[in-house]
Design a protein around this motif. Structure first.
Motif, PDB file in Angstrom:
ATOM      1  N   HIS A  19       0.867  -1.189   0.000  1.00  0.00           N
ATOM      2  CA  HIS A  19       0.000   0.000   0.000  1.00  0.00           C
ATOM      3  C   HIS A  19       0.903   1.238   0.000  1.00  0.00           C
ATOM      4  O   HIS A  19       1.316   1.717   1.054  1.00  0.00           O
ATOM      5  CB  HIS A  19      -0.918  -0.042   1.231  1.00  0.00           C
ATOM      6  CG  HIS A  19      -2.032   0.949   1.184  1.00  0.00           C
ATOM      7  ND1 HIS A  19      -3.198   0.795   1.891  1.00  0.00           N
ATOM      8  CD2 HIS A  19      -2.164   2.129   0.513  1.00  0.00           C
ATOM      9  CE1 HIS A  19      -3.995   1.816   1.658  1.00  0.00           C
ATOM     10  NE2 HIS A  19      -3.386   2.657   0.839  1.00  0.00           N
ATOM     11  N   HIS A  51      -3.950   6.253  -5.715  1.00  0.00           N
ATOM     12  CA  HIS A  51      -5.416   6.365  -5.745  1.00  0.00           C
ATOM     13  C   HIS A  51      -5.857   6.396  -7.207  1.00  0.00           C
ATOM     14  O   HIS A  51      -5.486   7.302  -7.957  1.00  0.00           O
ATOM     15  CB  HIS A  51      -5.862   7.662  -5.067  1.00  0.00           C
ATOM     16  CG  HIS A  51      -5.672   7.672  -3.583  1.00  0.00           C
ATOM     17  ND1 HIS A  51      -6.439   6.906  -2.739  1.00  0.00           N
ATOM     18  CD2 HIS A  51      -4.802   8.351  -2.789  1.00  0.00           C
ATOM     19  CE1 HIS A  51      -6.058   7.130  -1.477  1.00  0.00           C
ATOM     20  NE2 HIS A  51      -5.065   7.994  -1.491  1.00  0.00           N
ATOM     21  N   GLU A  92      -5.279   1.721  -5.478  1.00  0.00           N
ATOM     22  CA  GLU A  92      -6.257   1.822  -4.393  1.00  0.00           C
ATOM     23  C   GLU A  92      -7.516   2.400  -5.033  1.00  0.00           C
ATOM     24  O   GLU A  92      -7.506   3.518  -5.551  1.00  0.00           O
ATOM     25  CB  GLU A  92      -5.759   2.722  -3.254  1.00  0.00           C
ATOM     26  CG  GLU A  92      -6.766   2.779  -2.098  1.00  0.00           C
ATOM     27  CD  GLU A  92      -6.259   3.527  -0.864  1.00  0.00           C
ATOM     28  OE1 GLU A  92      -5.188   4.178  -0.932  1.00  0.00           O
ATOM     29  OE2 GLU A  92      -6.937   3.467   0.175  1.00  0.00           O
ATOM     30  N   ALA A 114     -11.305   0.585  -1.157  1.00  0.00           N
ATOM     31  CA  ALA A 114     -11.494   1.510  -0.032  1.00  0.00           C
ATOM     32  C   ALA A 114     -12.774   2.321  -0.184  1.00  0.00           C
ATOM     33  O   ALA A 114     -13.279   2.495  -1.286  1.00  0.00           O
ATOM     34  CB  ALA A 114     -10.306   2.467   0.060  1.00  0.00           C
ATOM     35  N   HIS A 116     -13.550   6.087   0.852  1.00  0.00           N
ATOM     36  CA  HIS A 116     -13.053   7.348   1.420  1.00  0.00           C
ATOM     37  C   HIS A 116     -14.144   8.407   1.472  1.00  0.00           C
ATOM     38  O   HIS A 116     -14.005   9.413   2.155  1.00  0.00           O
ATOM     39  CB  HIS A 116     -11.905   7.914   0.582  1.00  0.00           C
ATOM     40  CG  HIS A 116     -10.691   7.042   0.521  1.00  0.00           C
ATOM     41  ND1 HIS A 116     -10.360   6.304  -0.576  1.00  0.00           N
ATOM     42  CD2 HIS A 116      -9.717   6.793   1.446  1.00  0.00           C
ATOM     43  CE1 HIS A 116      -9.233   5.636  -0.350  1.00  0.00           C
ATOM     44  NE2 HIS A 116      -8.834   5.905   0.877  1.00  0.00           N
ATOM     45  N   HIS A 173      -7.714  -0.234   5.069  1.00  0.00           N
ATOM     46  CA  HIS A 173      -8.026   0.381   6.376  1.00  0.00           C
ATOM     47  C   HIS A 173      -9.479   0.178   6.827  1.00  0.00           C
ATOM     48  O   HIS A 173     -10.276   1.133   6.832  1.00  0.00           O
ATOM     49  CB  HIS A 173      -7.668   1.866   6.383  1.00  0.00           C
ATOM     50  CG  HIS A 173      -7.952   2.623   5.096  1.00  0.00           C
ATOM     51  ND1 HIS A 173      -9.215   2.799   4.603  1.00  0.00           N
ATOM     52  CD2 HIS A 173      -7.126   3.233   4.204  1.00  0.00           C
ATOM     53  CE1 HIS A 173      -9.176   3.504   3.487  1.00  0.00           C
ATOM     54  NE2 HIS A 173      -7.911   3.759   3.215  1.00  0.00           N
ATOM     55  N   ASP A 249       0.674   2.073   4.072  1.00  0.00           N
ATOM     56  CA  ASP A 249      -0.075   3.160   3.409  1.00  0.00           C
ATOM     57  C   ASP A 249       0.848   4.377   3.284  1.00  0.00           C
ATOM     58  O   ASP A 249       0.443   5.514   3.558  1.00  0.00           O
ATOM     59  CB  ASP A 249      -1.328   3.495   4.248  1.00  0.00           C
ATOM     60  CG  ASP A 249      -2.388   4.215   3.440  1.00  0.00           C
ATOM     61  OD1 ASP A 249      -2.095   4.638   2.310  1.00  0.00           O
ATOM     62  OD2 ASP A 249      -3.506   4.369   3.951  1.00  0.00           O
TER      63      ASP A 249
HETATM   64 ZN   LIG Z   1      -7.066   4.892   1.666  1.00  0.00          ZN
END
Ligand SMILES: [Zn+2]
Ligand SMILES: [Zn+2]
Length: 288
Positions: A19, A51, A92, A114, A116, A173, A249
């Motif tokens: 990550h 991302h 991600e 993820a 977010h 996460h 991360d």
């Molecule tokens: Zn994230």
């Protein structure tokens, strides 16, 4: 994408991170700086996960035109440093109505899924879930009329929906929703409704064979003093035999192993002896 899972008895701890952000999204420095840092720290492998582009403008996701450049840069590094370290190209990815599915995107080895942000249908706006405390309060007040339980349950429902419909290799996460919850400011993790919601998600994760990451990123960036997910969740995961991977991360090359020693203690304390990593092109269980 790699699907096969094997268990090979490696003798030593295979330090790695799957990550990693860089200057192509919201990280600092270029991918090569992370590779050099990983080699210096004796890493066996590193996976990049900028991302992925989203369908609207943000300050933190990759611009769509940078995606091919990102893939080319990381693939060139794979070749250049193949005698020193294994390198993988991931993304991600965010899950929201109408989101693009990157799981079979050419030359992408794996995805980390993820949540977010959330789409507020009433106000036709995307609202932050893991942003600053002010953004969190804005989402709570505007989208959820101040109902924290509704916000948190919606977050876990979305994770579950993503795991079922856009099954990623790794779940990012898991309880990042606690990021702004220092001193139980908004909710209490020991409340029964919260525990039930997490447990419900773990069953979905188990069913869909998703790896859960232990993420130290909130600590290196000063947001939390704990890893994601909390240790009581790790213990439940172990009971369900859900595989995990230790990730930092990292948004800076110096942070690729931040808090790893403490996180290893937390993971082992939950009963885990192995982590699942992508190595030699296969997902494998290696000793911690
Ligand atoms: Zn994230
Ligand atoms: Zn990330």
């Amino acid at each position: 994408m790699y699907d096969l899972v094997t268990t090979i008895s490696y003798k030593k701890n295979m330090i790695s991170n799957y990550h990693t952000h860089c200057a192509l999204c919201d990280g600092k420095m270029m991918p090569e700086d992370y590779v050099l840092s990983a080699i210096k720290k004796g890493f066996a492998s590193i996976g990049f996960t900028s991302h992925a582009p989203v369908l609207f403008e943000t300050s933190w996701t990759m611009k769509p035109e940078n995606l091919p450049i990102y893939i080319r840069i990381v693939n060139n590094l794979k070749e250049e440093y193949k005698n020193d370290i294994q390198i993988y190209t991931g993304l991600e990815t965010d899950f929201y109505p109408g989101c693009k599915d990157y799981r079979n995107y050419p030359k992408i080895d794996y995805t980390i899924g993820a949540i977010h942000f959330i789409y507020d249908e009433k106000n036709k706006k995307f609202m932050a879930l893991d942003g600053s405390v002010d953004e969190f309060i804005e989402t709570l007040d505007i989208t959820f009329n101040g109902d924290i339980r509704s916000l948190v349950e919606t977050y876990y429902n979305l994770l579950g929906e993503m795991v079922v419909t856009h099954t990623p290799n790794i779940l990012a996460h898991l309880d990042v929703i606690k990021k702004n919850n220092m001193n139980n400011r908004f909710f209490n993790e020991s409340d029964l409704w919260y525990r039930k919601k997490v447990e419900e998600l773990l069953y979905i994760i188990k069913e869909n064979k998703v790896i859960v990451e232990v993420n130290t990123g909130g600590i290196s960036r000063g947001y939390t003093t704990d890893v994601y997910p909390s240790s009581w969740i790790l213990k439940l995961m172990k009971q369900l035999d859900i595989p995990l991977v230790l990730n930092s991360d990292a948004h800076h090359p110096d942070w690729i192993d931040t808090y790893y020693n403490n996180a290893l203690d937390i993971i082992k304390n939950a009963g885990y002896t192995h982590e699942r990593i992508l190595y030699n092109g296969q997902w494998q269980d290696v000793p911690l």
